[in-house]
Design an enzyme around this catalytic site. Structure first.
Site, mmCIF file in Angstrom:
data_model
loop_
_atom_site.group_PDB
_atom_site.id
_atom_site.type_symbol
_atom_site.label_atom_id
_atom_site.label_comp_id
_atom_site.label_asym_id
_atom_site.label_seq_id
_atom_site.Cartn_x
_atom_site.Cartn_y
_atom_site.Cartn_z
ATOM 1 C CB SER A 39 84.442 -86.516 39.046
ATOM 2 O OG SER A 39 85.752 -86.763 38.586
ATOM 3 C CG ASP A 92 84.286 -89.128 31.360
ATOM 4 O OD1 ASP A 92 85.232 -88.520 31.344
ATOM 5 O OD2 ASP A 92 83.508 -88.991 32.391
ATOM 6 C CG HIS A 146 84.660 -86.053 33.915
ATOM 7 N ND1 HIS A 146 84.543 -87.127 34.122
ATOM 8 C CD2 HIS A 146 85.032 -85.153 34.879
ATOM 9 C CE1 HIS A 146 84.875 -87.159 35.389
ATOM 10 N NE2 HIS A 146 85.225 -86.061 35.842
#
Length: 678
Positions: free
Chosen positions: A500, A587, A619
């Protein structure tokens, strides 16, 4: 974007040099080599999320069924008799909890990582499973549970407008629902135990946040204004038993978020607990009396400040059972029985059942039995000074044979800088799968709470505003320089890796500081901040001002230019070190396009890249088979370009949906093991 021929020449020479010799050979997993199977680090835990029923008669936990985590329930006196009560076969259940009925389990599940979570309930009388929020494309958000309503739950649903969650009361037995509060444009709500909506929260155009109260006429009036600088360190968190006192974490007129009570009749605020170095991290309150028992703070390690002498005495007893950080993870409604977890840095989590009346602790199990007895590495807290004087709370793990026992390196080794996501989050002390995995492969591992990380006060947090690829990255570079000065590692032997925001930081590392790192591993990281913010999920819309204030304004021309300059995609030509990218096709936060576009740009400039894609992930990689597959690729990649050991890919791709659109030949053993057509 400018094309730098020199960058391509350096990369080509690196690959030629690496390819001129045979690829590194895998190390056998056995007692002689000390190499530990990655399945122990990244396979499903044996037990997780251990809970006790509100009446204290039953225990529950997550455990695998045919490789998928499901909820098990059994008698508290005989955990081995627990049986699965859920039936998921595709994706692990990660979030569940008891209803106060004592006869129902509630859990959340999405589809392929899309984060449109549905709320399910299980009737323990017959294990009947019912989807309480069956609408497609709708995200369920549990918003309130109360012992006063054992068969009802408050749930936020964005079924009317994908941007806003209306609050419903849903009967968990029948599924019947009743609208409690329509959401005009608020970010969230706070209800009390009577299921009354007491506050609504809204971000304002100046970056401040308003806490609003119902005005009694169908509208709202402002109760509290929270300046932008305090918006992530100030928030109401609940009420006392009578509902006339508000519990509040508050950083206004101070730096760190302290814990206060606010008398709603008199307006008097009373300080309950504070720490000069860090914000409130955890609050223990009696389940029904709502009295504050203890407040937890985490600077480098957890510290409890006790307000209830009986709870303090119990913790003194518990601290003698296991040498680790103590946490009460679950308890009965009358608070007479606790599930206690002990967090260690070099061993699995240990769970105990504690009877507060007899003061007896009964060992239940660890979360990873295969880790018991293994020689794992200690995690050492370190405070590193940034170039402008900030204290960066960090965590260092050294590989076997290089730690003098106190976290001092005996000799330099390759290092992996492991960057946390968020960025409004933090790293902490305890057992970390990546720290143990990478240190076992021969690397030092360093995690740094760079500016913008949460938990260290608002000055530290706000020092990261609009500093993506700026001072936030400088902190990471300063930490690498510290590690070199401490002779933990040497220049040219440092990798950067993260997920991320950590994936973004990896891309920044290879584009903004291309000579600092030997290679990088980006997991679901954004490459273009403008496209990232233009494609956020619709239910993030009420909080979009937070991104404008703390990252940059993607809606103005000046803001777009600023964010373009802070985006790795704008500096692709600078890449000259190996890069591995991992992405989930579903995602909802960092879309697949974020990885696709930088891979495409690198291909256009003939810069090699290895790209791993999972069509059934979001994600991050939630399915253990996919997680194992990606980490098999990761360790082979790091071994080739950083020089550590690695376990052969073997059967790591079994039952995984792994696809490798680019760079198959750049990872040792990948081409031979990748299924045809992948």
């Amino acid at each position: 974007m400018r094309f730098h021929l020199g960058a391509i020449m350096v990369w080509t020479s690196l690959l030629t040099a690496a390819g001129s010799a045979a690829d590194p050979q895998p190390t056998p997993v056995d007692g002689k080599t000390g190499l530990i199977s990655r399945k122990i680090f990244f396979g499903n835990p044996d037990k997780a999320s251990v809970e006790i029923s509100p009446d204290g008669k039953q225990i529950s936990f997550l455990a695998p069924v045919d490789g998928v985590l499901n909820v098990f329930v059994g008698p508290i006196g005989d955990p081995k008799a627990a049986k699965p009560v859920t039936k998921d076969t595709k994706r692990d259940i990660r979030q569940y909890f008891w209803a106060f009925s004592n006869h129902h389990i509630l859990y959340l599940q999405d589809d392929g990582g899309n984060e449109n979570f549905h709320l399910f309930r299980v009737d323990l009388a017959d294990n009947d499973v019912k989807d309480l929020t069956p609408e497609k494309g709708v995200r369920a958000l549990p918003s309130g549970v109360s012992h006063k309503f054992p068969l009802d739950i408050l749930v936020g649903l964005n079924d009317r407008d994908p941007r806003y969650h209306d609050i419903y009361k849903i009967n968990i037995a029948s599924g019947a629902r009743e609208l409690v509060q329509k959401n005009p444009d608020f970010a969230s709500f706070l209800a009390d135990d009577d299921y009354k909506i007491r506050f609504a929260f809204k971000y304002n155009i100046d970056g401040s946040q308003s806490a609003l109260q119902p005005d009694g006429k169908g509208g709202w009036k402002e109760f509290l204004s929270i300046p932008m600088a305090d918006s992530l360190t100030t928030r109401p968190v609940g009420f006392n038993k009578s509902g006339d006192e508000l519990y509040l974490i508050d950083s206004r007129n101070r730096d760190t978020g302290a814990f206060f009570s606010w008398n709603l009749k008199t307006g008097q605020q009373t300080l309950i607990a504070q720490d000069a170095k860090c914000d409130v991290g955890q609050i223990m309150e009696h389940p029904t009396e709502k009295t504050i028992q203890a407040v937890g703070f985490i600077y480098d390690r957890k510290r409890w400040e006790f307000k209830d002498p009986e709870v303090k005495a119990d913790f003194e007893i518990l601290s003698k059972v296991v040498d680790g950080d103590v946490n009460v993870s679950s308890r009965t409604l009358d608070d007479s029985q606790w599930i206690v977890s002990y967090l260690l840095d070099n061993g699995p989590v240990r769970f105990y059942h504690f009877d507060r009346k007899t003061k007896k602790s009964t060992f239940l199990f660890t979360n990873r039995k295969e880790m018991e007895g293994l020689t794992l590495q200690k995690m050492h807290p370190r405070v590193i000074k940034s170039r402008d004087g900030l204290d960066l709370v960090s965590y260092l793990t050294l590989p076997p044979g290089s730690d003098d026992g106190n976290g001092k390196a005996i000799h330099p080794v390759p290092l992996v800088l492991l960057v946390h996501g968020g960025p409004w989050a933090r790293d902490g002390w305890g057992l970390n799968g990546y720290h143990q995995f990478l240190s076992n492969r021969g690397y030092a591992v360093l995690s740094v709470n760079f500016r913008g990380s949460t938990g260290f006060g608002k000055k530290f947090l706000n020092a990261g505003n609009k500093e993506w690829a700026g001072k936030m990255h400088d902190d990471l570079i300063d930490a690498v320089d510290w590690a070199i000065a401490e002779k933990i590692t040497t220049p040219g032997k440092v990798a950067i890796m993260g997920g991320s925001y950590g994936g973004y930081a990896t891309l920044v590392g290879l584009t903004f500081t291309p000579d600092k790192f030997a290679c990088g591993v980006d997991i679901v990281g954004p490459s273009n901040i403008v496209t990232l913010l233009n494609t956020i999920p619709p239910y993030w819309a009420p909080g979009v001002q937070l991104f404008k204030d703390r990252v940059g304004d993607h809606t103005s021309e000046d803001g777009k230019n600023f964010l373009h300059d802070r985006s790795p995609l704008s500096k692709v030509s600078s890449i000259k070190k190996p890069l591995l990218i991992g992405q989930g096709a579903n995602d909802p936060r960092v879309k697949q396009a974020e990885s696709d576009q930088i891979v495409h740009a690198m291909k256009e400039k003939k810069i090699p890249v290895s790209y791993v894609l999972f069509p059934d992930e979001g994600h991050g990689f939630a399915r253990p088979n996919n997680n194992l597959a990606f980490n098999a690729v990761t360790e082979a990649f790091l071994a080739k370009y950083l020089g550590g050991r690695y376990e052969a890919i073997g059967d790591a791709f079994e039952n995984s949906t792994i696809k490798v659109p680019e760079g198959v030949s750049d990872v040792p053993g990948l081409k031979e093991k990748l299924p045809v057509g992948k």
